[in-house]
Design a protein around this motif. Structure first.
Motif, PDB file in Angstrom:
ATOM      1  N   MET A 104     -20.672  57.258 -22.185  1.00  0.00           N
ATOM      2  CA  MET A 104     -19.394  57.783 -21.729  1.00  0.00           C
ATOM      3  C   MET A 104     -19.257  57.634 -20.225  1.00  0.00           C
ATOM      4  SD  MET A 104     -18.438  61.209 -23.724  1.00  0.00           S
ATOM      5  CE  MET A 104     -19.177  61.420 -25.308  1.00  0.00           C
TER       6      MET A 104
ATOM      7  N   THR B 146     -18.125  58.897 -16.570  1.00  0.00           N
ATOM      8  CA  THR B 146     -18.014  60.140 -15.812  1.00  0.00           C
ATOM      9  C   THR B 146     -16.957  59.983 -14.730  1.00  0.00           C
ATOM     10  OG1 THR B 146     -20.351  60.622 -16.166  1.00  0.00           O
ATOM     11  CG2 THR B 146     -19.286  61.763 -14.348  1.00  0.00           C
TER      12      THR B 146
ATOM     13  N   GLU C 253     -16.808  64.260 -18.202  1.00  0.00           N
ATOM     14  CA  GLU C 253     -17.000  63.108 -19.076  1.00  0.00           C
ATOM     15  C   GLU C 253     -15.634  62.729 -19.652  1.00  0.00           C
ATOM     16  OE1 GLU C 253     -19.779  61.348 -19.559  1.00  0.00           O
ATOM     17  OE2 GLU C 253     -20.845  62.674 -18.173  1.00  0.00           O
TER      18      GLU C 253
ATOM     19  N   THR D 185     -13.624  63.534 -23.708  1.00  0.00           N
ATOM     20  CA  THR D 185     -14.417  64.648 -24.212  1.00  0.00           C
ATOM     21  C   THR D 185     -13.542  65.892 -24.252  1.00  0.00           C
ATOM     22  OG1 THR D 185     -16.400  63.730 -23.212  1.00  0.00           O
ATOM     23  CG2 THR D 185     -16.477  66.043 -23.815  1.00  0.00           C
TER      24      THR D 185
END
Length: 77
Positions: free
Chosen positions: A1, A3, A71, A74
């Motif tokens: 993922m 950031t 993230e 999310t």
């Protein structure tokens, strides 16, 4: 993922009302380096961002910095 890192300049009390977004990036260390190089962020404040995620109790300045990481894609609730 992926950031996302956000760096804010705040008042001494870190109030949300005073937050000013100063940098958006995707690497925490790079964000701190960029903020230190291109704003009034002191070396001490940069070290505090690295260690605590915020600068605090710095004499001689009337501002501090906060850093947040998220993230992408999310749920946060």
């Amino acid at each position: 993922m992926e950031t996302v890192v956000l760096v804010y300049r705040t008042d001494k009390w870190h109030s949300y009302e005073s937050r000013e977004l100063v940098y958006i990036g995707n690497d925490r260390e790079d964000c701190i380096t960029q903020v230190e190089a291109h704003t009034e962020c002191t070396k001490e404040q940069a070290e505090q961002l690295r260690e605590f995620g915020q600068s605090q109790c710095n004499e001689g300045v009337d501002y501090e910095f906060d850093i947040e990481e998220y993230e992408m894609n999310t749920f946060v609730i």
